[in-house]
Design a protein around this motif. Structure first.
Motif, PDB file in Angstrom:
ATOM      1  N   VAL A   1      44.378  60.016  46.303  1.00 27.20           N
ATOM      2  CA  VAL A   1      45.954  60.531  46.189  1.00 27.20           C
ATOM      3  C   VAL A   1      46.333  59.197  45.060  1.00 27.20           C
ATOM      4  CG1 VAL A   1      48.200  60.703  46.649  1.00 27.20           C
ATOM      5  CG2 VAL A   1      46.082  61.920  47.974  1.00 27.20           C
ATOM      6  N   VAL A   2      46.127  58.114  45.623  1.00 26.67           N
ATOM      7  CA  VAL A   2      46.767  57.066  44.559  1.00 26.67           C
ATOM      8  C   VAL A   2      46.240  56.938  43.280  1.00 26.67           C
ATOM      9  CG1 VAL A   2      46.713  54.372  44.375  1.00 26.67           C
ATOM     10  CG2 VAL A   2      47.347  55.667  46.911  1.00 26.67           C
TER      11      VAL A   2
ATOM     12  N   GLY B   1      44.883  43.903  28.975  1.00 27.22           N
ATOM     13  CA  GLY B   1      44.892  45.161  29.625  1.00 27.22           C
ATOM     14  C   GLY B   1      44.884  44.992  31.160  1.00 27.22           C
ATOM     15  N   ILE B   2      43.616  44.433  31.367  1.00 30.06           N
ATOM     16  CA  ILE B   2      43.259  44.233  32.935  1.00 30.06           C
ATOM     17  C   ILE B   2      44.280  43.291  33.732  1.00 30.06           C
ATOM     18  CG2 ILE B   2      41.664  43.176  34.553  1.00 30.06           C
ATOM     19  CD1 ILE B   2      39.319  43.852  32.335  1.00 30.06           C
ATOM     20  N   ALA B   3      44.981  42.268  32.865  1.00 30.98           N
ATOM     21  CA  ALA B   3      45.902  41.566  33.577  1.00 30.98           C
ATOM     22  C   ALA B   3      47.170  42.460  33.817  1.00 30.98           C
ATOM     23  CB  ALA B   3      46.493  40.379  32.640  1.00 30.98           C
TER      24      ALA B   3
ATOM     25  N   ALA C   1      49.379  46.732  39.860  1.00 30.26           N
ATOM     26  CA  ALA C   1      48.805  46.898  41.125  1.00 30.26           C
ATOM     27  C   ALA C   1      49.576  45.807  42.157  1.00 30.26           C
ATOM     28  CB  ALA C   1      47.290  46.311  41.280  1.00 30.26           C
ATOM     29  N   LEU C   2      49.874  44.860  41.806  1.00 27.20           N
ATOM     30  CA  LEU C   2      50.816  43.735  42.591  1.00 27.20           C
ATOM     31  C   LEU C   2      52.185  44.409  42.776  1.00 27.20           C
ATOM     32  CD1 LEU C   2      51.161  41.170  44.178  1.00 27.20           C
ATOM     33  CD2 LEU C   2      51.670  40.137  42.058  1.00 27.20           C
ATOM     34  N   GLY C   3      52.815  45.196  41.892  1.00 21.26           N
ATOM     35  CA  GLY C   3      53.959  45.582  42.194  1.00 21.26           C
ATOM     36  C   GLY C   3      53.869  46.872  43.084  1.00 21.26           C
TER      37      GLY C   3
ATOM     38  N   LEU D   1      44.574  49.513  40.956  1.00 19.66           N
ATOM     39  CA  LEU D   1      43.792  48.408  39.884  1.00 19.66           C
ATOM     40  C   LEU D   1      42.683  49.089  39.572  1.00 19.66           C
ATOM     41  CD1 LEU D   1      43.842  45.457  38.939  1.00 19.66           C
ATOM     42  CD2 LEU D   1      42.324  44.994  41.120  1.00 19.66           C
ATOM     43  N   LEU D   2      41.940  49.990  40.280  1.00 16.87           N
ATOM     44  CA  LEU D   2      40.710  50.490  39.722  1.00 16.87           C
ATOM     45  C   LEU D   2      40.943  51.256  38.689  1.00 16.87           C
ATOM     46  CD1 LEU D   2      37.868  51.618  40.118  1.00 16.87           C
ATOM     47  CD2 LEU D   2      38.482  53.255  41.700  1.00 16.87           C
ATOM     48  N   TRP D   3      41.940  52.131  38.463  1.00 21.53           N
ATOM     49  CA  TRP D   3      42.310  53.006  37.371  1.00 21.53           C
ATOM     50  C   TRP D   3      42.677  52.052  36.406  1.00 21.53           C
ATOM     51  CZ3 TRP D   3      41.813  56.553  34.420  1.00 21.53           C
ATOM     52  CH2 TRP D   3      42.779  56.897  33.274  1.00 21.53           C
ATOM     53  N   PHE D   4      43.535  51.277  36.441  1.00 19.27           N
ATOM     54  CA  PHE D   4      44.037  50.726  35.114  1.00 19.27           C
ATOM     55  C   PHE D   4      42.764  49.447  34.764  1.00 19.27           C
ATOM     56  CE2 PHE D   4      48.198  51.743  36.878  1.00 19.27           C
ATOM     57  CZ  PHE D   4      48.638  52.558  35.957  1.00 19.27           C
ATOM     58  N   VAL D   5      41.973  48.842  35.274  1.00 12.20           N
ATOM     59  CA  VAL D   5      40.988  48.412  34.965  1.00 12.20           C
ATOM     60  C   VAL D   5      40.137  49.311  33.992  1.00 12.20           C
ATOM     61  CG1 VAL D   5      38.711  47.143  35.532  1.00 12.20           C
ATOM     62  CG2 VAL D   5      41.167  46.461  36.641  1.00 12.20           C
ATOM     63  N   THR D   6      40.017  50.523  34.464  1.00  9.71           N
ATOM     64  CA  THR D   6      38.986  51.399  33.858  1.00  9.71           C
ATOM     65  C   THR D   6      39.590  51.840  32.457  1.00  9.71           C
ATOM     66  OG1 THR D   6      38.232  52.448  35.861  1.00  9.71           O
ATOM     67  CG2 THR D   6      37.952  53.758  34.065  1.00  9.71           C
TER      68      THR D   6
END
Length: 210
Positions: free
Chosen positions: A13-14, A40-42, A48-50, A164-169
């Motif tokens: 869901v996340v 982009g990863i940063a 993700a921290l937010g 984080l997984l999605w945005f790193v991708t």
């Protein structure tokens, strides 16, 4: 410990929620374009921290106070809207300057550094009270009645990891298309479009109600 099935469902869901178009998506995409894959990863790590901070705030009851207080919600909402408009205007200014180079050869003064991208990700997420509303509605569906602090922390870690997984991708995909984005005309067009999207999102956020 949360049941494995519950943890897996929450993660799915996340990730699906993170994939939906919005300010976070645009910030990571533009960070990847202006600073490369690392930026982009940063930015994704900042977002993700937010998310982690929002889950902790929900556990402490802070988010509930925010969503219950019209004044507090409006203040955070307008601050977030202003920040999105600011990022959009910066993209427009980049278009006006027209200083586009190879992503791997950008001058230090014009290349977005990972640290700056990380801060943009954090601010974009934390200044969006809709994230608090979304997570406040979502978490109880996966937290057992009388859930412990450890279980809440588990959900926070899962939410952070999924985001984080999605945005790193996303950052890796945009980085892989680096050669395509080397064309100055493409970069100019993308900055114009993404800048407009950021400004539109900022105005949309400002106009929305809780």
């Amino acid at each position: 410990m949360l049941p494995a099935a519950t943890a897996a469902s929450f993660l799915l869901v996340v990730v699906l929620g993170a994939m939906s178009p919005g300010p976070d998506f645009v910030v990571v995409t533009r960070s990847s374009l202006t600073g490369g894959r690392a930026a982009g990863i940063a930015a994704g790590a900042g977002i993700a921290l937010g998310v982690f901070a929002w889950v902790v705030a929900i556990a402490l009851g802070v988010a509930a106070v925010l969503t219950a207080s019209a004044v507090a919600f409006t203040v955070v909402k307008l601050a977030g809207a202003g920040y999105l408009v600011f990022l959009g205007v910066r993209a427009w200014l980049a278009v006006r300057r027209g200083e586009y180079r190879d992503l791997g050869e950008a001058a230090p003064g014009h290349r977005l550094e990972p640290g700056a991208a990380f801060r943009q990700g954090v601010f974009t997420n934390l200044l969006n009270p809709k994230v608090a509303v979304y997570l406040l509605a979502l978490l109880p569906q996966f937290l057992p009645a009388g859930g412990s602090a450890l279980q809440t922390l588990e959900l926070a870690v899962i939410a952070t990891a999924g985001t984080l997984l999605w945005f790193v991708t996303l950052a890796v995909v945009v980085g892989t298309l680096k050669k395509f984005f080397r064309d100055g005309r493409v970069r100019r067009g993308l900055d114009a479009v993404l800048g407009s999207v950021l400004v539109a999102l900022g105005l949309k956020v400002a106009a929305e109600t809780a």
